[in-house]
Motif scaffolding. Structure first.
Motif, mmCIF file in Angstrom:
data_model
loop_
_atom_site.group_PDB
_atom_site.id
_atom_site.type_symbol
_atom_site.label_atom_id
_atom_site.label_comp_id
_atom_site.label_asym_id
_atom_site.label_seq_id
_atom_site.Cartn_x
_atom_site.Cartn_y
_atom_site.Cartn_z
ATOM 1 N N GLN A 261 77.633 -108.456 105.549
ATOM 2 C CA GLN A 261 77.765 -108.618 104.101
ATOM 3 C C GLN A 261 77.717 -107.289 103.363
ATOM 4 O O GLN A 261 78.544 -107.013 102.494
ATOM 5 N N SER A 262 76.733 -106.445 103.694
ATOM 6 C CA SER A 262 76.622 -105.166 102.991
ATOM 7 C C SER A 262 77.850 -104.305 103.223
ATOM 8 O O SER A 262 78.343 -103.637 102.306
ATOM 9 N N ALA A 263 78.356 -104.312 104.454
ATOM 10 C CA ALA A 263 79.537 -103.516 104.753
ATOM 11 C C ALA A 263 80.762 -104.045 104.022
ATOM 12 O O ALA A 263 81.575 -103.269 103.508
ATOM 13 N N VAL A 264 80.916 -105.372 103.967
ATOM 14 C CA VAL A 264 82.065 -105.957 103.268
ATOM 15 C C VAL A 264 82.009 -105.608 101.785
ATOM 16 O O VAL A 264 83.022 -105.233 101.175
ATOM 17 N N GLU A 265 80.835 -105.709 101.191
ATOM 18 C CA GLU A 265 80.703 -105.374 99.771
ATOM 19 C C GLU A 265 80.934 -103.888 99.522
ATOM 20 O O GLU A 265 81.275 -103.480 98.407
ATOM 21 N N ALA A 266 80.771 -103.081 100.569
ATOM 22 C CA ALA A 266 81.016 -101.644 100.450
ATOM 23 C C ALA A 266 82.457 -101.274 100.756
ATOM 24 O O ALA A 266 82.805 -100.091 100.736
ATOM 25 N N ASP A 399 92.908 -109.997 101.911
ATOM 26 C CA ASP A 399 92.048 -109.945 100.727
ATOM 27 C C ASP A 399 91.065 -108.804 100.941
ATOM 28 O O ASP A 399 90.076 -108.940 101.650
ATOM 29 N N THR A 400 91.379 -107.642 100.390
ATOM 30 C CA THR A 400 90.540 -106.464 100.615
ATOM 31 C C THR A 400 89.588 -106.268 99.446
ATOM 32 O O THR A 400 89.933 -106.493 98.293
ATOM 33 N N THR A 401 88.397 -105.837 99.776
ATOM 34 C CA THR A 401 87.349 -105.620 98.783
ATOM 35 C C THR A 401 87.036 -104.133 98.702
ATOM 36 O O THR A 401 86.994 -103.442 99.715
ATOM 37 N N HIS A 402 86.823 -103.665 97.498
ATOM 38 C CA HIS A 402 86.385 -102.292 97.299
ATOM 39 C C HIS A 402 84.951 -102.313 96.764
ATOM 40 O O HIS A 402 84.540 -103.245 96.078
ATOM 41 N N ALA A 403 84.221 -101.272 97.091
ATOM 42 C CA ALA A 403 82.843 -101.181 96.607
ATOM 43 C C ALA A 403 82.834 -101.152 95.085
ATOM 44 O O ALA A 403 83.618 -100.433 94.456
ATOM 45 N N ARG A 404 81.946 -101.917 94.496
ATOM 46 C CA ARG A 404 81.848 -101.958 93.034
ATOM 47 C C ARG A 404 80.935 -100.872 92.486
ATOM 48 O O ARG A 404 80.956 -100.611 91.277
ATOM 49 N N PHE A 427 80.922 -92.525 97.768
ATOM 50 C CA PHE A 427 80.392 -93.318 98.868
ATOM 51 C C PHE A 427 79.835 -94.623 98.305
ATOM 52 O O PHE A 427 79.304 -94.645 97.184
ATOM 53 N N PRO A 428 79.937 -95.726 99.052
ATOM 54 C CA PRO A 428 79.376 -96.995 98.565
ATOM 55 C C PRO A 428 77.887 -96.853 98.264
ATOM 56 O O PRO A 428 77.097 -96.447 99.124
ATOM 57 N N ALA A 429 77.512 -97.177 97.054
ATOM 58 C CA ALA A 429 76.141 -96.919 96.611
ATOM 59 C C ALA A 429 75.115 -97.745 97.376
ATOM 60 O O ALA A 429 73.981 -97.302 97.572
ATOM 61 N N ALA A 430 75.479 -98.951 97.802
ATOM 62 C CA ALA A 430 74.521 -99.809 98.496
ATOM 63 C C ALA A 430 74.141 -99.246 99.858
ATOM 64 O O ALA A 430 73.103 -99.611 100.410
#
Length: 584
Positions: A261-266, A399-404, A427-430
């Motif tokens: 999950q964390s990687a996908v959100e990133a 369906d690609t996701t980018h870090a918010r 860099f993804p903040a999370a």
């Protein structure tokens, strides 16, 4: 459709009453695991297209530990499927399987077994007992009855199988590898695949590939995708994850989504186990893998390959096993970015030529050879129209996701003309941490308004809105509203009709445009303004040269004058109170 739902057409004792096409032969496709079903679905439509003489039905074998998802895929494709128990009641003319472990009922019809990977290169758990068996080797009863035909991709596999089981002698057919043929035919669409995956010009795609089992990449280093995303600048790299279908089937899609999950959100690109790994592999710039087949296909496509795991179940003296020493190793605890750059910089196109030559033969001939075999076993002449050659894989609908939320690192250099040059790495903040600053090196946290993590948005210096476009006359009101919604933020950036609008808490409003080419995204525009503020530079009539890896963008900053009802001295005090220099 349930697993025990019998069908009456196009096969069965009374099928002639109900069918439309007077087929003279019945071809059964065994469906046992997601892995084998996906592989056979890539091949069978290319073997018997446009031929109404052949009725194709699927038989579902529910006995595998990895049967989860098989019926769903069959249903989604509209495949006519019979339960395995019904197979003994009909009289097919040929059965095709990409699973060697199906328990075929007694009969006299032949069985063609396609490999569901590259060759016979792995020891796998034996479902019939506590030990292991050679993946790809069929049951003794099929060999003893001389019903099985094993498709192989290289002559060396014939000798390997003969040493493992004498019953395979005379039962192998050298066809080549249909999957590799299609991969090579797909290279011309590489840029289409990259675009579909959300890879921008100048970005490099890192493909992480894992087979299944505890000694696989994902079994031994499950956090690698997140580690990569935390260390690779998101403007320069995208990361995609290809997991063996047995991982998805055995643990469930829900579990896999939660684990990553964390990687996908990133920004991790997760590839559908039933469709898309081939396109992602063709699109890739470097492959991080293990002893699975996708890694070997990457080597065959001349991609740089680095191993993050290599299990003991790999069979020695096979082509796949030779990657153990031929490829670089990825080491935990060392900077991943540096290791990948070294692998890519030192790569030669012919590095894995010997490995490929030992795994694959008869390039481009797999489909014609398989087609000839199928029609010979069906005792039918091949159609007069020529068979189709290897076809490029379709462009995936992804369906690609980018870090918010991004941690933004900026390094500032002033050139002799006075222009501000800024090297930006985001860099993804999370996942990323903040490092120490210097006089010309800064960090800030930028969040999108849609970021759901309250911890991040409450700490953000910059808030961006990328989902809306505002006209100049409404920009100031929207800036004020967002600053009220995010009281911890100092800067708000909006996508405007021309360029971006960047607003400060002290009331200043900056318009940011690109000198040429497409306009900046709000995050880039806010970065230019933030750097100017940190340097104490003017926000009016200023040029900032932003460098994101291989991409360079010259931004022009102009500002609408602050509201006349706020004195300049008051604005300066407001800026100082928030730790930002006043405007020049």
């Amino acid at each position: 459709m349930e697993s025990d739902e019998r069908i009456l057409v196009p096969v069965g004792p009374d099928a002639a009453r109900w069918r439309t096409f007077g087929s003279v032969r019945t071809l059964v496709v065994a469906a046992r695991t997601m892995t084998s079903l996906v592989r056979v679905l890539d091949v069978v439509p290319e073997l018997v297209p446009d031929d109404p003489r052949i009725a194709v039905v699927f038989a579902y074998d529910p006995t595998s530990a990895f049967n989860n998802g098989v019926l769903d895929l069959l249903r989604s494709l509209g495949c006519r499927t019979l339960p395995w128990s019904q197979l003994a009641e009909i009289s097919p003319d040929l059965l095709i399987s990409a699973s060697e472990n199906v328990a075929v009922p007694p009969g006299d019809y032949p069985v063609v077994v396609l490999p569901h990977g590259v060759g016979f290169q792995k020891q796998v758990p034996d479902s019939a007992g506590p030990g292991t068996r050679l993946s790809g080797l069929v049951h003794d009863d099929l060999l003893a009855a001389r019903r099985a035909w094993l498709a192989i991709s290289h002559p060396a596999q014939e000798a390997q199988l003969a040493a493992a089981h004498p019953g395979t002698v005379g039962r192998t057919v050298l066809v080549g590898d249909p999957c590799l043929d299609r991969l090579r035919a797909s290279i011309r669409w590489q840029e289409r695949y990259r675009a579909a995956l959300g890879v921008l010009p100048g970005q490099r795609l890192v493909l992480v590939s894992s087979t299944w089992g505890e000694e696989s990449l994902v079994g031994s280093w499950p956090g690698l995708p997140a580690d990569l995303l935390s260390q690779l600048p998101s403007d320069e790299f995208r990361v995609a994850l290809v997991l063996h279908p047995n991982v998805w089937s055995g643990h469930g899609a829900w579990q896999m989504r939660v684990m990553q999950q964390s990687a996908v959100e990133a920004g991790l690109i997760t590839v559908d186990p039933a469709d898309g790994w081939q396109q992602a592999l063709v699109a890739s710039d470097v492959v991080i893998g293990d002893h699975g087949s996708v890694t070997l296909y990457g080597a065959a496509l001349r991609r740089p390959v680095v191993l993050a795991a290599f299990g003991s179940e790999a069979v020695p003296d096979t082509a796949g096993y030779s990657l153990r020493t031929a490829a670089d190793r990825l080491t935990a605890g060392r900077p991943l970015w540096e290791q990948l750059e070294a692998t890519m910089a030192g790569h030669r196109a012919d590095r894995f030529a010997a490995v490929t030559a030992a795994a694959f033969a008869e390039p481009g001939e797999a489909l014609p050879r398989l087609r000839e075999l199928v029609y010979r076993l069906l005792d039918l002449p091949e159609p007069e129209h020529p068979g189709r050659g290897p076809r490029a894989f379709p462009v995936p609908a992804t369906d690609t996701t980018h870090a918010r939320s991004l941690m933004v690192h900026t390094s500032v250099v002033r050139d002799p003309t006075g222009e501000i040059q800024v090297e930006v790495r985001r860099f993804p903040a999370a996942l990323a941490g903040e490092s120490a600053e210097t006089g010309a090196s800064f960090w800030h946290l930028a969040c999108d308004v849609d970021e759901p993590d309250t911890r991040l948005v409450e700490s953000a210096t910059v808030v961006c809105s990328t989902s809306e476009v505002f006209a100049p006359e409404t920009g100031r009101q929207r800036v004020a509203a967002l600053l009220a919604d995010f009281p911890g933020a100092r800067i708000v950036a909006l996508a405007g009709e021309e360029g971006c609008v960047v607003g400060l808490r002290d009331g200043r409003l900056v318009h940011v445009h690109a000198a040429d080419g497409p306009g900046p995204d709000p995050g880039a525009a806010a970065t230019a303004v933030y750097v100017c503020l940190r340097l104490g530079s003017s926000l009016y009539h200023t040029t900032v040269d932003l460098i994101h890896g291989a991409r360079r963008q010259k931004l022009l900053l102009g500002a609408a004058r602050p509201p006349s009802d706020q004195p300049a001295v008051s604005r300066a005090r407001t800026s100082a109170a928030r730790g930002l220099p006043p405007s020049s």
